[in-house]
Scaffold this motif. Structure first.
Motif, mmCIF file in Angstrom:
data_model
loop_
_atom_site.group_PDB
_atom_site.id
_atom_site.type_symbol
_atom_site.label_atom_id
_atom_site.label_comp_id
_atom_site.label_asym_id
_atom_site.label_seq_id
_atom_site.Cartn_x
_atom_site.Cartn_y
_atom_site.Cartn_z
ATOM 1 N N LYS A 130 -48.247 -6.838 -4.632
ATOM 2 C CA LYS A 130 -47.395 -7.836 -4.220
ATOM 3 C C LYS A 130 -46.149 -8.193 -4.908
ATOM 4 O O LYS A 130 -45.820 -9.247 -5.624
ATOM 5 C CB LYS A 130 -48.197 -9.373 -4.002
ATOM 6 C CG LYS A 130 -49.252 -9.086 -2.746
ATOM 7 C CD LYS A 130 -50.230 -10.069 -2.717
ATOM 8 C CE LYS A 130 -49.423 -11.325 -2.055
ATOM 9 N NZ LYS A 130 -50.138 -12.425 -1.558
ATOM 10 N N VAL A 137 -41.683 -7.233 -5.797
ATOM 11 C CA VAL A 137 -40.682 -6.254 -5.486
ATOM 12 C C VAL A 137 -40.078 -5.908 -6.868
ATOM 13 O O VAL A 137 -39.743 -6.892 -7.589
ATOM 14 C CB VAL A 137 -39.688 -6.972 -4.429
ATOM 15 C CG1 VAL A 137 -39.423 -8.412 -4.778
ATOM 16 C CG2 VAL A 137 -38.505 -6.240 -4.388
ATOM 17 N N PHE A 192 -44.260 3.354 -5.153
ATOM 18 C CA PHE A 192 -44.669 1.982 -5.041
ATOM 19 C C PHE A 192 -45.537 1.824 -3.944
ATOM 20 O O PHE A 192 -45.481 2.109 -2.781
ATOM 21 C CB PHE A 192 -43.537 0.991 -5.192
ATOM 22 C CG PHE A 192 -42.822 1.080 -6.622
ATOM 23 C CD1 PHE A 192 -43.253 0.518 -7.684
ATOM 24 C CD2 PHE A 192 -41.683 1.780 -6.758
ATOM 25 C CE1 PHE A 192 -42.723 0.591 -8.846
ATOM 26 C CE2 PHE A 192 -41.097 1.822 -7.790
ATOM 27 C CZ PHE A 192 -41.354 1.366 -8.816
ATOM 28 N N GLY A 230 -45.669 -1.514 -3.437
ATOM 29 C CA GLY A 230 -45.061 -2.786 -2.876
ATOM 30 C C GLY A 230 -43.585 -2.222 -2.470
ATOM 31 O O GLY A 230 -43.427 -1.313 -2.011
ATOM 32 N N SER A 231 -42.659 -3.239 -3.080
ATOM 33 C CA SER A 231 -41.157 -2.920 -2.616
ATOM 34 C C SER A 231 -40.306 -2.672 -4.088
ATOM 35 O O SER A 231 -40.894 -2.976 -5.074
ATOM 36 C CB SER A 231 -40.761 -4.106 -2.007
ATOM 37 O OG SER A 231 -41.398 -4.126 -0.781
ATOM 38 N N TRP A 232 -39.199 -2.363 -3.671
ATOM 39 C CA TRP A 232 -38.388 -1.863 -5.012
ATOM 40 C C TRP A 232 -36.817 -2.027 -4.329
ATOM 41 O O TRP A 232 -36.660 -1.736 -2.876
ATOM 42 C CB TRP A 232 -38.756 -0.533 -4.944
ATOM 43 C CG TRP A 232 -37.730 0.613 -5.453
ATOM 44 C CD1 TRP A 232 -36.590 1.038 -4.560
ATOM 45 C CD2 TRP A 232 -37.196 1.132 -6.850
ATOM 46 N NE1 TRP A 232 -35.939 2.014 -5.415
ATOM 47 C CE2 TRP A 232 -36.310 1.696 -6.939
ATOM 48 C CE3 TRP A 232 -38.002 0.650 -7.948
ATOM 49 C CZ2 TRP A 232 -35.697 2.393 -8.026
ATOM 50 C CZ3 TRP A 232 -37.486 1.247 -9.205
ATOM 51 C CH2 TRP A 232 -36.488 2.299 -9.127
ATOM 52 N N LEU A 233 -35.803 -2.390 -5.103
ATOM 53 C CA LEU A 233 -34.418 -2.420 -4.705
ATOM 54 C C LEU A 233 -34.013 -1.934 -5.867
ATOM 55 O O LEU A 233 -33.881 -2.320 -7.223
ATOM 56 C CB LEU A 233 -34.248 -4.046 -4.550
ATOM 57 C CG LEU A 233 -32.642 -4.115 -4.166
ATOM 58 C CD1 LEU A 233 -32.356 -3.377 -3.043
ATOM 59 C CD2 LEU A 233 -32.425 -5.543 -4.006
ATOM 60 N N VAL A 269 -33.206 -12.197 -4.179
ATOM 61 C CA VAL A 269 -34.439 -11.752 -3.731
ATOM 62 C C VAL A 269 -35.311 -13.158 -3.488
ATOM 63 O O VAL A 269 -36.031 -13.631 -2.831
ATOM 64 C CB VAL A 269 -35.211 -10.577 -4.013
ATOM 65 C CG1 VAL A 269 -36.533 -10.720 -3.334
ATOM 66 C CG2 VAL A 269 -34.158 -9.218 -3.630
ATOM 67 N N ASP A 318 -45.485 -13.671 0.483
ATOM 68 C CA ASP A 318 -44.495 -13.808 -0.655
ATOM 69 C C ASP A 318 -44.658 -12.619 -1.637
ATOM 70 O O ASP A 318 -45.926 -11.767 -1.725
ATOM 71 C CB ASP A 318 -44.869 -14.815 -1.362
ATOM 72 C CG ASP A 318 -43.790 -15.560 -2.119
ATOM 73 O OD1 ASP A 318 -42.682 -14.747 -2.151
ATOM 74 O OD2 ASP A 318 -43.974 -16.384 -3.035
ATOM 75 N N LEU A 319 -43.715 -12.413 -2.613
ATOM 76 C CA LEU A 319 -43.637 -11.188 -3.598
ATOM 77 C C LEU A 319 -43.449 -12.001 -4.831
ATOM 78 O O LEU A 319 -42.695 -12.856 -5.086
ATOM 79 C CB LEU A 319 -42.877 -10.291 -3.171
ATOM 80 C CG LEU A 319 -43.294 -9.395 -1.735
ATOM 81 C CD1 LEU A 319 -41.778 -8.653 -1.475
ATOM 82 C CD2 LEU A 319 -44.323 -8.548 -2.106
#
Lengths: 413, 311, 299
Positions: free
Chosen positions: B44, B46, B65, B67-70, B84, B102-103
């Motif tokens: 959970k 980013v 991952f 979860g997320s990545w930017l 974010v 939510d992250l």
């Protein structure tokens, strides 16, 4: 409701009426008034939005792109040095396909540092992937922001957009502006739909990952191009809806008194209204002169320009920018787009004027029309001309005499 | 503070959450720290990444991952975290996402961004009280471009831009102190070779709201010139020689979490790395060796004087 | 391999050739597979980039040969001489790869798991190539080695020179076996299948991944030249130190507490070997493992 607003005020109202939720900000003259106005509305409870002061425009554009990617309607504004400070991120967030609107208040670039406008700042961002709308009046500033949000959030586009206005000549100049009601705007601009994209637990999403090799890179970069091309159609659709909703019509390329014109001026930004004034005077004197002005510069409206210039015999391109070693940037773009099509082509004459906010007088417009008519008669264009008078040079020489004065100090010892 | 989850080594995860197949060098001390950290942070999250070695964690179409990545740019990952975090808060406040969606926003950068180009964006994020965790893998140089000197390079280390007999003439910047001076929620140094200490700190950081830094020394076989299998050994030596003090800043004070009982001479650490070989061959550079040892001794004297040691 | 290409390039140059040499990086990471190429001609070289029709392909890490992802065999045709750093007989490789062209092998100095042997592999490969192309003298090779390895410490330099000259001598019977490349025929050619790229929505057409852990499809096990093997008899089922320390997270622990190495992804760093408190992990050369399962889990 019709009210007196500066260009900056109109930009703030555009953002407010668009219902922006998030505004990452950083001050720079002549833009600062936009973020101050919005921040004050928020402080006094007139408008619900989150303003965050970042440490730089580079950070500001990053935060804007990140918030838009996460799924909220985002607006930000900058100018000149700030736009270039954030240049890396302009390309980056366009690649993210982050839909948000950035207002740029044009101002000449250092060196030398100055405050007054020309278009080298916004044209430096020409190839980054943002759409570009160039405003000529305060009303257009407000309207273009609403249009830009529709374009950027259009599923056929999903690229960020820049709305450009000139420092001082629009930013600090008040004009009557028709303020639409919130209800009117709601009918034109629906709430932002992130299309199930964004960072959410349970929905893994890695954005902007690296590529190795040219094939993947070519694909992603070219998709930005295809998305930008789609924006021309999206613009005409949105402009039609806009006209219905607000009664004001916009075209990607405006033609002013062009129908039977033999010679036209091509200009963008607020100085184009000065060209309109000159056109009126020239028409009164019986000359068939008009003005062609791109409101949309990216995507470059190839067909609309083609239609606007069809049958014209001479075109005076007045560039308020300078690409050292070439000349006027708009001239280059027009020349490229006229080439390769069948049919007769107008003679293109290049003028560089209005750098750093330098005024352009009516007489200069008349003279440019005259030179362009002569070029038509000769069948060839004269060399590019910088609009710069003997009086200006004499003044410059006086300053140089002071700047180059021998220091007296050495003589005292 | 409530009872921590990680009391003994046996509490450490045996299942790992970060995917394999990434392009980090064999024996990468930064990846070791990251996978230990990710085990605890979980999916959970980013991760907002800046340019550095770990740019290539995700290479299209492959991501490690859950979860997320930017990916942002070298200077502005904390600003990406700001965007974010703010957007998630706005979405939560308006009910467009649920609390379950939510992250945590996590910035991941190397020392090049953390100590240098990204410092302005970092300082801004801390002063705004942004709720985020900053993870820095500090391999003491611009590793991704071949180990040129950065603001994190230690005195005397050879780098691609300091190949001469004296190595890098500058001194490693004190990023821990720079962060602590901002009075953030939490700052800690960690190392992958001490996974229990690391796990406790990551867990503590996760429980706090506000700006938090986990600063991981990342032994780098490629940039420091040692055999990949020695990554952990070297990490342990960094702690035992007192080169890399494991410590925390919390509630306004600094606490050392693992004080070497009998500090080893720093040479034990230096001589195992090719980047310091010019201090030993063709002849010992006594001046620099004594200076490096003296700085470490001074540091630990001050720690004892100020009682900055965990009870 | 970058060094090997520079040695060979410089040697050609010293012989009066026009030369082009360059490495091809992928991830640009130590331990990751890397390739490099050299072009040499008596005329100005106008071609650039990857060699599509190579006269000579040299493989330093034989375990990469059977892996399609490593692209070692790309462009290898009937005109190509293939030189593999391997203890096996060339005929075995010919059969295994079903090749028409010539295959040679460059044996190691000895069956070894010593990583230091790899420090000389570039020089040895370059020297073997220098002999195979047949136009590079021992003097030019020697000068090239000295120029390109100038940064090395004396002992390692000696070892490299020794290995290089050994390889140069070893290839003597095959001198000049490499055939010069030809220009692409200018007659009829097959047109590229260009497509008109169509717009796809941003979810698809941004460099974004809407999935988790897809990196597990990348077989970083290819990077290994040696492999760690856990002796389950000696493993004390400790608090999974090897698994915690493994930088790549490539060691899983089963319910009984026994660690298992994921050979598809283990890069062979040997941190686990160094840290196992009971010394229950040994190192074996990758080449001694069944070649059909070089990177697979099914070893």
């Amino acid at each position: 409701m019709r009210v007196m607003l500066t260009g900056n005020g109109a930009a703030a109202w555009g953002a407010r009426l668009a219902g922006v939720e998030y505004l990452p900000a950083f001050p720079i003259t002549p833009q600062t008034e936009i973020i101050e106005t919005i921040a004050n509305w928020i402080d006094y409870g007139e408008f619900d939005c989150r303003v965050v002061m970042l440490d730089s425009e580079h950070s500001m554009i990053t935060a804007a792109g990140a918030a838009a990617t996460t799924g909220v309607r985002t607006f930000t504004a900058t100018s000149s040095q700030g736009l270039l400070y954030g240049m890396e991120m302009l390309y980056t967030v366009a690649g993210w396909r982050a839909p948000f609107v950035l207002v740029n208040v044009s101002r000449g670039l250092a060196s030398p540092i100055t405050l007054e406008p020309d278009h080298n700042d916004i044209l430096a961002a020409r190839d980054c992937g943002f759409l570009q709308l160039h405003c000529a009046t305060c009303q257009e500033v407000l309207d273009s922001i609403l249009l830009a949000f529709r374009l950027t959030e259009d599923n056929r586009v999903r690229l960020p957009a820049i709305v450009n206005l000139d420092g001082f000549y629009l930013s600090f100049t008040r004009e009557p502006v028709q303020l639409p009601s919130e209800q009117q705007v709601a009918g034109f601009l629906p709430p932002f739909d992130p299309q199930n994209q964004g960072f959410r637990a349970g929905a893994p999403f890695s954005q902007a990952v690296a590529v190795l090799g040219g094939s993947a890179y070519s694909y992603f970069r070219y998709q930005c191009h295809l998305a930008a091309l789609n924006a021309e159609q999206a613009f005409s659709e949105s402009a039609a809806l806009f006209s219905e909703a607000f009664g004001r019509s916009y075209q990607a390329v405006e033609s002013y008194r062009c129908d039977d014109a033999e010679v036209v001026f091509v200009m963008m930004g607020s100085f184009a209204t000065k060209a309109k004034a000159a056109v009126d005077q020239l028409r009164a004197a019986g000359q068939a002169v008009g003005l062609v002005r791109p409101l949309l510069l990216r995507p470059f409206p190839v067909k609309a320009f083609g239609r606007a210039l069809a049958g014209k015999r001479g075109v005076a391109v007045i560039d308020q920018n300078l690409s050292p070693g070439y000349g006027g940037i708009l001239h280059a773009e027009l020349a490229a787009n006229l080439y390769g099509h069948s049919g007769s082509k107008p003679v293109l004459v290049s003028f560089i004027g209005g750098l750093g906010g330098r005024d352009i007088s009516s007489e200069e417009f008349f003279e440019m029309a005259k030179i362009t008519r002569q070029a038509v008669a000769d069948g060839s264009a004269p060399p590019p001309r910088l609009l710069y008078t003997g009086d200006e040079l004499r003044e410059m020489k006086k300053w140089q005499a002071i700047a180059l004065q021998q220091s007296g100090r050495g003589d005292q010892t | 503070m409530t009872e921590l989850r990680f009391r003994t080594f046996r509490d450490l995860p045996a299942d790992h959450l970060l995917g394999t197949g990434t392009a980090m060098c064999a024996g990468c001390g930064g990846l070791e720290a990251l996978h230990e950290i990710y085990d605890i942070l979980g999916e959970k999250t980013v991760i907002i990444n800046a340019a550095g070695c770990m740019t290539l964690l995700a290479v299209y179409p492959f991501t490690p991952f859950r979860g997320s990545w930017l990916y942002t740019a070298m200077a502005s990952a904390p600003a990406g975290a700001q965007g974010v975090r703010d957007a998630l808060d706005l979405l939560l406040a308006s009910g467009r996402i649920t609390a379950a969606e939510d992250l945590q926003t996590v910035v991941l950068t190397g020392d090049g961004a953390a100590y240098g180009m990204g410092l302005s964006a970092t300082s801004g994020a801390i002063e705004r009280g942004l709720d985020f965790l900053y993870v820095c893998y500090d391999n003491e140089g611009y590793g991704n471009t071949g180990q040129q000197s950065s603001g994190a390079t230690p005195h005397g280390a050879g780098t691609a831009t300091n190949k001469g007999p004296l190595g890098y003439p500058g001194y490693k910047k004190d990023l821990f102190a720079i962060w602590a001076a901002h009075r953030p929620a939490y700052v800690a140094t960690v190392i992958g070779a001490e996974p229990l200490d690391l796990a406790r700190k990551v867990e503590r950081a996760m429980r706090l709201k506000g700006p938090k830094l986990i600063l991981a020394l990342a032994p780098c076989p490629t940039g420091w010139d040692f055999a990949p299998e020695e990554t952990v050994q070297l990490g342990k030596l960094a702690v035992q020689c007192g080169v890399w003090p494991l410590k925390e800043y919390r509630d306004g004070t600094v606490v050392h979490t693992k004080v070497p009982k009998q500090r080893l001479p720093v040479e034990e650490y230096l001589k195992r790395q090719g980047r310091f070989s010019q201090l030993f061959v063709p002849e010992r550079n006594e001046t620099v060796l004594v200076e490096i040892q003296a700085k470490i001794d001074d540091y630990w004297c001050a720690v004892e004087r100020h009682g900055q040691v965990e009870e | 391999m970058k060094t090997a290409s520079r040695i060979l390039g410089t040697a050609f140059f010293l012989e009066g050739f026009e030369v082009q040499d360059a490495p091809r990086y992928g991830a640009e990471r130590r331990g990751a597979p890397i390739s490099a190429y050299v072009r040499a001609s008596h005329q100005e070289i106008k071609e650039r980039g990857i060699i599509r029709d190579p006269g000579l392909v040299i493989v330093a890490d034989e375990t990469l040969v059977p892996m399609p992802a490593a692209c070692v065999m790309q462009g290898v045709g009937a005109q190509t001489l293939l030189l593999i750093h391997s203890l096996e007989n060339p005929q075995v490789w010919r059969d295994r790869l079903n090749l028409q062209g010539t295959v040679l092998t460059l044996p190691s100095a000895g069956e070894t798991a010593d990583p230091m042997a790899w420090r000389c592999i570039g020089a040895a490969c370059a020297a073997a190539a220098a002999r195979l192309v047949g136009v590079i003298s021992r003097d030019s090779l020697g000068s090239a080695l000295e120029q390109e390895l100038a940064g090395l410490k004396a002992a390692l330099m000696e070892e490299n020179l020794g290995r290089a000259h050994w390889a140069y001598d070893l290839m003597e019977p095959e001198q000049g076996r490499v055939v010069s490349g030809r220009l692409l025929p200018t007659g009829p050619f097959s047109s590229p299948e260009w497509v008109d790229l169509q717009y796809e929505e941003a979810r698809v057409s941004a460099p974004a991944i809407h999935a988790a852990m897809t990196s597990e499809q990348v077989q970083t096990g290819l990077w290994r030249t040696r492999r760690p093997v856990i002796d389950s008899g000696h493993c004390k089922r400790c608090w999974w130190l090897c698994s915690t320390y493994c930088p790549d997270g490539a060691i899983k622990v089963d319910e009984a507490g026994l660690p298992e190495i994921d050979y598809a992804h283990c890069k062979g760093c040997m941190v686990c070997v160094a840290q196992c408190p009971n010394h229950a992990i040994e190192v074996i050369p990758e080449r001694s493992v069944s070649r059909t399962a070089v990177a697979g889990k099914d070893s």
